[in-house]
Design a protein around this motif. Structure first.
Motif, short mmCIF file in Angstrom:
data_model
loop_
_atom_site.label_atom_id
_atom_site.label_comp_id
_atom_site.label_asym_id
_atom_site.label_seq_id
_atom_site.Cartn_x
_atom_site.Cartn_y
_atom_site.Cartn_z
N LEU A 67 0.86 -1.18 0.00
CA LEU A 67 0.00 0.00 0.00
C LEU A 67 0.90 1.22 0.00
CD1 LEU A 67 -2.77 -0.74 2.69
CD2 LEU A 67 -3.01 -0.84 0.20
N VAL A 68 0.55 2.20 -0.83
CA VAL A 68 1.27 3.47 -0.87
C VAL A 68 0.25 4.58 -0.66
CG1 VAL A 68 2.71 5.04 -2.20
CG2 VAL A 68 3.00 2.56 -2.45
N GLY A 69 0.50 5.42 0.33
CA GLY A 69 -0.37 6.55 0.61
C GLY A 69 0.38 7.86 0.45
N THR A 70 -0.31 8.88 -0.03
CA THR A 70 0.30 10.18 -0.27
C THR A 70 -0.29 11.24 0.64
OG1 THR A 70 -1.22 10.40 -2.15
CG2 THR A 70 1.02 9.69 -2.64
N VAL A 75 -4.76 6.40 -1.06
CA VAL A 75 -4.04 5.15 -0.83
C VAL A 75 -4.29 4.21 -1.99
CG1 VAL A 75 -3.80 3.12 0.66
CG2 VAL A 75 -4.15 5.38 1.68
N ARG A 76 -3.21 3.62 -2.50
CA ARG A 76 -3.32 2.67 -3.61
C ARG A 76 -2.76 1.30 -3.19
NH1 ARG A 76 -6.96 4.04 -7.34
NH2 ARG A 76 -7.42 6.10 -6.49
N PHE A 77 -3.45 0.27 -3.63
CA PHE A 77 -3.04 -1.12 -3.39
C PHE A 77 -2.28 -1.62 -4.61
CE2 PHE A 77 -4.81 -5.68 -3.71
CZ PHE A 77 -3.67 -6.23 -3.17
N VAL A 78 -1.05 -2.08 -4.38
CA VAL A 78 -0.20 -2.63 -5.43
C VAL A 78 -0.20 -4.15 -5.29
CG1 VAL A 78 2.11 -2.66 -6.45
CG2 VAL A 78 1.26 -0.57 -5.35
N ASN A 79 -0.84 -4.82 -6.25
CA ASN A 79 -0.95 -6.28 -6.21
C ASN A 79 -0.06 -6.87 -7.30
OD1 ASN A 79 -1.64 -8.96 -6.13
ND2 ASN A 79 -3.85 -8.64 -6.27
#
Length: 541
Positions: A67-70, A75-79
């Motif tokens: 997960l990357v949050g700015t 927040v984005r989920f990287v699968n």
């Protein structure tokens, strides 16, 4: 690199913070942050280093979720999880095995780590991927001291490792596995990291590195092809969320078990409104275990590749279903405990926050200790066995099929309050990862400092991973779990098995949280904590 030494397990800083399960990984992440890199750059450097110093737990040949949050709270989920071979012969496997094989070529799915690194660097990084891999490449080439955790797993898994020529060539000396403090050199892995740095992910997905792995897998009977590697993709999607005591936790959906952590938290929040603040080590331990058992059952019924079988997310995260779970737990209704399969489970978590407001929870893994127990001599890469979590029951939503992603235990976590990101959490623990995260969340909600939340005694229900059939309803408790908690678990109908204190059989967690100073002007700062059950450290600046 000098002999392995312990580093601080807690740190405070105003600008950035990082925690990982190995001190060398924390060190390289801190160097990146001090040098002007952002949280994603630092997480990538740590992740790459961990493939060198903790090959028992993660590898270039493993999988990655993040997960990357700015700063804006997005927040984005990287699968980056990989798929089974498209040409897999399901009928042959089903006729030959009752359960998916755990070791060897057959449980290997396409490794997603390198693709995940590439997407993270390209989407959020401020430096090229090659810069993140350079310290790891140097460490593999020059050698690193074997950490206590690695030495423990080498001794435990020595029998299966000795059967593979690649493993023997790297992890053995004079016929014995390397011991703590001895030097581990991995020149072939160093060359692979250098090639990935210069060519990018294409070296794995369509290049020489991937082709070598496919050749090894084919020799072991796998249907994996270079095309399976070349067509691997990474998905970016929104995170799922649930609240506990007014704090919003975010985790992964799709084929990750993150959804079921959130489901449990939401049900426990209902229990909290009845019982008050929950104590998972005291009077409320049995209630917490009952809720976690129910959500684990939902995971086993529903979690799978959503392209094949979609979980009823809206229902599982609904207020009504949370109340249903909570009411049954409060009433002491017996839980239908399913028999599970047990072996070792190995994963690393990297959590980072930077001065620009970027937060990262990155999880990568080989699934079981040393994955499939296969090391490609040409590339130095250990292959994971993520496909061991597939079911051979055709009625299961997680049934094996060609080109399908398996149920995934990896589950990154970020935390928001008032729309602002305030936390990055990560845990090792296989199927028990939701439980480790729940313990940490409950302790933090009760006012614990991050270093206390990761180090306090812990218990987990059931087995971490797939493997040998074992009894259901067993709760493994560290020996320093208070008697009140043990008795509450037993009264809830579970069998208790005692472990040593700080046993990694209950997983280990890493935390970065924004907290307010106890004294001074009251301004918030970053607090990082690493679990003493691993070989990690927490650093901040």
């Amino acid at each position: 690199m000098s002999a392995f030494t312990r580093r601080p397990l807690a740190a405070r800083g105003d600008a950035w913070a990082v925690a990982t399960p190995h001190a060398a990984a924390s060190d390289v992440a801190a160097e990146v942050l001090r040098g002007g890199g952002n949280a994603v750059d630092a997480a990538l450097a740590a992740a790459a280093m961990l493939t060198v110093v903790y090959p028992n737990q993660c590898s270039v040949g493993g999988d990655l979720l993040a997960l990357v949050g700015t700063r804006d709270g997005d927040v984005r989920f990287v699968n980056a999880s990989g798929r089974s071979p498209r040409a897999v012969d399901v009928a042959s496997l089903t006729s030959s095995y009752d359960l998916m094989p755990v070791l060897g070529a057959l449980p290997v799915t396409v490794p997603g780590v390198v693709a995940g690194w590439g997407v993270l660097a390209e989407t959020w990084g401020s430096r090229p991927l090659a810069a993140a891999l350079a310290p790891a490449e140097a460490a593999a080439r020059e050698g690193v001291p074997v950490a206590p955790g690695l030495a423990h797993d080498l001794a435990r898994e020595s029998g299966s490792l000795a059967r593979d020529p690649g493993m023997r060539g790297v992890f053995f000396a004079d016929g014995e596995v390397l011991a703590a403090g001895q030097t581990l050199r991995q020149p072939h892995l160093a060359r692979s990291l250098a090639r990935i740095g210069s060519e990018g992910p294409a070296a794995m997905y369509g290049g020489e590195v991937g082709a070598s792995l496919v050749k090894l897998l084919a020799a072991g009977g796998s249907a994996m092809t270079e095309e399976d590697f070349a067509t691997h993709t990474v998905e970016l999607s929104p995170a799922l969320a649930a609240e506990y005591d007014g704090v919003e936790y975010l985790s992964a959906g799709a084929n990750s078990q993150g959804l079921y952590f959130l489901q449990g938290l939401k049900a426990l929040d209902v229990v909290r409104t009845v019982r008050g603040p929950l104590d998972p080590l005291g009077r409320d331990a049995g209630l917490v275990a009952s809720v976690l058992a129910r959500t684990a059952g939902d995971r086993d019924r529903h979690c799978a590749d959503p392209e094949w079988s979609s979980a009823p997310v809206d229902h599982l995260l609904s207020d009504a279903y949370a109340r249903h779970i909570a009411e049954h737990a409060l009433a002491g209704t017996a839980v239908d405990l399913l028999g599970r399969r047990k072996a070792t489970g190995d994963t690393v978590a990297v959590v980072v926050a930077d001065a620009d407001g970027t937060w990262v929870s990155l999880i990568q893994s080989v699934f079981h200790g040393f994955g499939a127990a296969l090391l490609d001599p040409a590339t130095g890469i250990v292959l994971h066995n993520r496909g061991a979590s597939f079911s051979l029951d055709p009625a299961s939503p997680n049934a094996l099929a060609g080109g399908k992603r398996p149920l995934h235990t990896l589950m990154p976590v970020l935390v928001r309050e008032g729309g602002e990101l305030v936390g990055a959490h990560g845990a090792m623990g296989g199927r028990a990862q939701p439980q480790v995260h729940t313990h940490m969340a409950l302790h933090l909600a009760a006012g614990s400092a991050p270093e206390h939340a990761v180090s306090v005694p812990r218990w987990v229900l059931g087995a971490m991973e797939a493997g040998v059939t074992t009894g259901a309803g067993v709760v493994s408790t560290e020996r320093d779990v208070p008697a009140a908690g043990v008795h509450a678990i037993e009264r809830a109908g579970f069998t208790v098995r005692s472990l040593d204190a700080h046993d990694d059989g209950v997983g280990h967690g890493q935390l970065v949280r924004r907290v307010r100073r106890v004294a001074g002007d009251g301004r918030p700062h970053l607090a990082a904590a690493a679990d003493p059950r691993a070989d990690g450290s927490a650093l901040a600046g």
